[in-house]
Motif scaffolding. Structure first.
Motif, PDB file in Angstrom:
ATOM      1  N   UNK A 178       0.838  -1.193   0.000  1.00 31.64           N
ATOM      2  CA  UNK A 178       0.000   0.000   0.000  1.00 31.64           C
ATOM      3  C   UNK A 178       0.877   1.248   0.000  1.00 31.64           C
ATOM      4  N   UNK A 179       1.989   1.195   0.690  1.00 28.12           N
ATOM      5  CA  UNK A 179       2.878   2.356   0.733  1.00 28.12           C
ATOM      6  C   UNK A 179       3.461   2.653  -0.642  1.00 28.12           C
ATOM      7  N   UNK A 180       3.673   1.619  -1.442  1.00 27.62           N
ATOM      8  CA  UNK A 180       4.240   1.806  -2.768  1.00 27.62           C
ATOM      9  C   UNK A 180       3.209   2.311  -3.777  1.00 27.62           C
ATOM     10  N   UNK A 181       1.948   1.906  -3.636  1.00 31.86           N
ATOM     11  CA  UNK A 181       0.983   2.172  -4.707  1.00 31.86           C
ATOM     12  C   UNK A 181      -0.332   2.777  -4.235  1.00 31.86           C
ATOM     13  N   UNK A 182      -0.492   2.995  -2.943  1.00 34.12           N
ATOM     14  CA  UNK A 182      -1.770   3.487  -2.455  1.00 34.12           C
ATOM     15  C   UNK A 182      -1.705   4.930  -2.008  1.00 34.12           C
ATOM     16  N   UNK A 183      -2.798   5.362  -1.415  1.00 30.26           N
ATOM     17  CA  UNK A 183      -2.889   6.716  -0.878  1.00 30.26           C
ATOM     18  C   UNK A 183      -2.659   6.667   0.633  1.00 30.26           C
ATOM     19  N   UNK A 184      -2.716   7.820   1.261  1.00 32.27           N
ATOM     20  CA  UNK A 184      -2.580   7.869   2.718  1.00 32.27           C
ATOM     21  C   UNK A 184      -3.703   7.083   3.389  1.00 32.27           C
ATOM     22  N   UNK A 185      -4.879   7.099   2.780  1.00 30.58           N
ATOM     23  CA  UNK A 185      -5.996   6.329   3.332  1.00 30.58           C
ATOM     24  C   UNK A 185      -5.674   4.840   3.314  1.00 30.58           C
ATOM     25  N   UNK A 186      -5.132   4.351   2.195  1.00 28.08           N
ATOM     26  CA  UNK A 186      -4.771   2.943   2.117  1.00 28.08           C
ATOM     27  C   UNK A 186      -3.699   2.594   3.146  1.00 28.08           C
ATOM     28  N   UNK A 187      -2.732   3.497   3.322  1.00 31.19           N
ATOM     29  CA  UNK A 187      -1.671   3.231   4.293  1.00 31.19           C
ATOM     30  C   UNK A 187      -2.243   3.151   5.701  1.00 31.19           C
ATOM     31  N   UNK A 188      -3.185   4.041   6.010  1.00 29.68           N
ATOM     32  CA  UNK A 188      -3.821   4.010   7.329  1.00 29.68           C
ATOM     33  C   UNK A 188      -4.540   2.684   7.534  1.00 29.68           C
ATOM     34  N   UNK A 189      -5.209   2.202   6.496  1.00 32.15           N
ATOM     35  CA  UNK A 189      -5.940   0.943   6.620  1.00 32.15           C
ATOM     36  C   UNK A 189      -4.996  -0.245   6.709  1.00 32.15           C
ATOM     37  N   UNK A 190      -3.844  -0.148   6.066  1.00 34.63           N
ATOM     38  CA  UNK A 190      -2.845  -1.201   6.217  1.00 34.63           C
ATOM     39  C   UNK A 190      -2.323  -1.267   7.645  1.00 34.63           C
ATOM     40  N   UNK A 191      -2.066  -0.101   8.240  1.00 28.97           N
ATOM     41  CA  UNK A 191      -1.623  -0.056   9.639  1.00 28.97           C
ATOM     42  C   UNK A 191      -2.726  -0.566  10.556  1.00 28.97           C
ATOM     43  N   UNK A 192      -3.969  -0.199  10.230  1.00 28.35           N
ATOM     44  CA  UNK A 192      -5.089  -0.658  11.049  1.00 28.35           C
ATOM     45  C   UNK A 192      -5.174  -2.182  11.040  1.00 28.35           C
ATOM     46  N   UNK A 193      -4.981  -2.802   9.863  1.00 31.69           N
ATOM     47  CA  UNK A 193      -5.071  -4.257   9.815  1.00 31.69           C
ATOM     48  C   UNK A 193      -3.938  -4.902  10.613  1.00 31.69           C
ATOM     49  N   UNK A 194      -2.747  -4.324  10.556  1.00 29.75           N
ATOM     50  CA  UNK A 194      -1.644  -4.850  11.373  1.00 29.75           C
ATOM     51  C   UNK A 194      -2.025  -4.805  12.855  1.00 29.75           C
ATOM     52  N   UNK A 195      -2.611  -3.682  13.276  1.00 34.58           N
ATOM     53  CA  UNK A 195      -3.024  -3.559  14.674  1.00 34.58           C
ATOM     54  C   UNK A 195      -4.067  -4.607  15.023  1.00 34.58           C
ATOM     55  N   UNK A 196      -5.045  -4.829  14.136  1.00 38.21           N
ATOM     56  CA  UNK A 196      -6.094  -5.808  14.416  1.00 38.21           C
ATOM     57  C   UNK A 196      -5.498  -7.214  14.545  1.00 38.21           C
ATOM     58  N   UNK A 197      -4.563  -7.564  13.670  1.00 37.97           N
ATOM     59  CA  UNK A 197      -3.962  -8.895  13.730  1.00 37.97           C
ATOM     60  C   UNK A 197      -3.241  -9.090  15.060  1.00 37.97           C
ATOM     61  N   UNK A 198      -2.454  -8.097  15.471  1.00 40.69           N
ATOM     62  CA  UNK A 198      -1.745  -8.220  16.745  1.00 40.69           C
ATOM     63  C   UNK A 198      -2.738  -8.328  17.905  1.00 40.69           C
ATOM     64  N   UNK A 199      -3.841  -7.593  17.844  1.00 41.02           N
ATOM     65  CA  UNK A 199      -4.838  -7.689  18.901  1.00 41.02           C
ATOM     66  C   UNK A 199      -5.462  -9.072  18.938  1.00 41.02           C
ATOM     67  N   UNK A 200      -5.771  -9.630  17.760  1.00 45.16           N
ATOM     68  CA  UNK A 200      -6.321 -10.985  17.688  1.00 45.16           C
ATOM     69  C   UNK A 200      -5.359 -11.989  18.300  1.00 45.16           C
ATOM     70  N   UNK A 201      -4.069 -11.753  18.110  1.00 38.35           N
ATOM     71  CA  UNK A 201      -3.053 -12.665  18.649  1.00 38.35           C
ATOM     72  C   UNK A 201      -2.729 -12.370  20.113  1.00 38.35           C
ATOM     73  N   UNK A 202      -3.369 -11.354  20.693  1.00 37.14           N
ATOM     74  CA  UNK A 202      -3.153 -11.039  22.100  1.00 37.14           C
ATOM     75  C   UNK A 202      -1.858 -10.314  22.377  1.00 37.14           C
ATOM     76  N   UNK A 203      -1.285  -9.652  21.366  1.00 35.13           N
ATOM     77  CA  UNK A 203      -0.010  -8.945  21.535  1.00 35.13           C
ATOM     78  C   UNK A 203      -0.297  -7.448  21.603  1.00 35.13           C
ATOM     79  N   UNK A 204      -0.431  -6.972  22.825  1.00 39.21           N
ATOM     80  CA  UNK A 204      -0.946  -5.629  23.060  1.00 39.21           C
ATOM     81  C   UNK A 204      -0.007  -4.521  22.591  1.00 39.21           C
ATOM     82  N   UNK A 205       1.295  -4.664  22.844  1.00 39.15           N
ATOM     83  CA  UNK A 205       2.210  -3.555  22.551  1.00 39.15           C
ATOM     84  C   UNK A 205       2.295  -3.244  21.053  1.00 39.15           C
TER      85      UNK A 205
END
Length: 286
Positions: A178-205
């Protein structure tokens, strides 16, 4: 002390279930009566069966499969067995919930992509680069495919540790593309998905780290509406993973304040339902 005999209707009322359900449990061998009148066919249960009937009713009220209910009964309601069954069922429900939320998020992304795609063919370079570089359209497709693949893994019930690892790496790879080909909105959503995955895995930090990145990107680029609200949702979910109740409440308040500025009522409803999926967040009272 003599055990009182109860009819199927009396036991159903006392246990919080229905006579029809108890008859069904008898037919499948899950919960047979103590006695059946040979002339009338009436089922009779000893009053000492009431705790079992209540356990069945409570487990079935949240959709626990019959095989798992049978396991709890076979273990005589052992709290450790019941706790394990409920934990397994919670994981299944969370996977199904993730599947629905993934579809809803995907619809939003698809709408955005269709609005941004004007149908024009991409301009081709006049000379080929010395080192092949993926075209922007290829980068974008990789980001989309990886993003969707992460959702499919989050939807998978009883994921293996290897699948957890794959899900995490795919989320980071999607964010990179997303950073290579998307907009700032796409980048925000990519970061959001990373956060969701870590939360699902119970990794808070790391969940909190990527949630803060979502908020930073939204703030720096003037992004509001849906994405700003979900930045606060991600922060609340990360705080829940850390067991920080005070932070959860603070970020929930920020998310709900941001939700009031979401223009699309359906998007606002999705945000509200997503907030309710955060562990420990109570459902609203009527």
């Amino acid at each position: 002390m003599e055990t009182t005999r109860l009819t199927v209707g009396q036991l159903a009322e006392a246990a919080g279930t229905t006579a029809k359900a108890l008859r069904h449990y008898d037919r499948i061998g899950l919960f047979p009566p103590d006695d059946v009148d040979g002339d009338t066919g009436y089922r009779w249960y000893g009053s000492d069966r009431l705790p079992q009937a209540r356990l069945i009713a409570r487990l079935r009220s949240v959709g626990v499969p019959l095989d798992d209910v049978a396991a709890c009964l076979a273990a005589a309601g052992d709290p450790e067995v019941v706790e394990r069954v409920l934990a397994d069922h919670r994981r299944r429900l969370e996977s199904r919930l993730t599947r629905v939320r993934g579809d809803l998020h995907g619809l939003t992304h698809l709408t955005d992509d269709l609005e941004q795609d004007d149908g024009a063919a991409p301009e081709l370079p006049r000379t080929a680069p010395a080192t092949p570089v993926p075209a922007a359209t290829d980068e974008r497709q990789l980001a989309v495919d990886l993003f969707n693949g992460v959702w499919r893994l989050m939807e998978t019930e009883d994921r293996t540790p290897a699948q957890d690892d794959r899900m995490l790496h795919m989320a980071h790879a999607s964010r990179y593309h997303w950073e290579q080909a998307g907009t700032a909105v796409h980048l925000a959503r990519g970061e959001w998905q990373c956060s969701r995955v870590y939360a699902v895995l119970g990794r808070a930090e790391p969940a909190a780290h990527h949630a803060r990145r979502v908020l930073d990107i939204c703030t720096q680029n003037g992004i509001g509406d849906w994405d700003l609200a979900f930045a606060h949702e991600a922060l609340a979910r990360a705080a829940a993973a850390a067991g920080d109740r005070e932070a959860v409440d603070r970020h929930l308040a920020d998310a709900r304040a941001a939700a009031e500025r979401i223009s699309d009522p359906e998007d606002r409803a999705l945000l509200e339902s997503d907030l309710l999926s955060i562990p420990g967040v109570p459902a609203p009272t009527s």
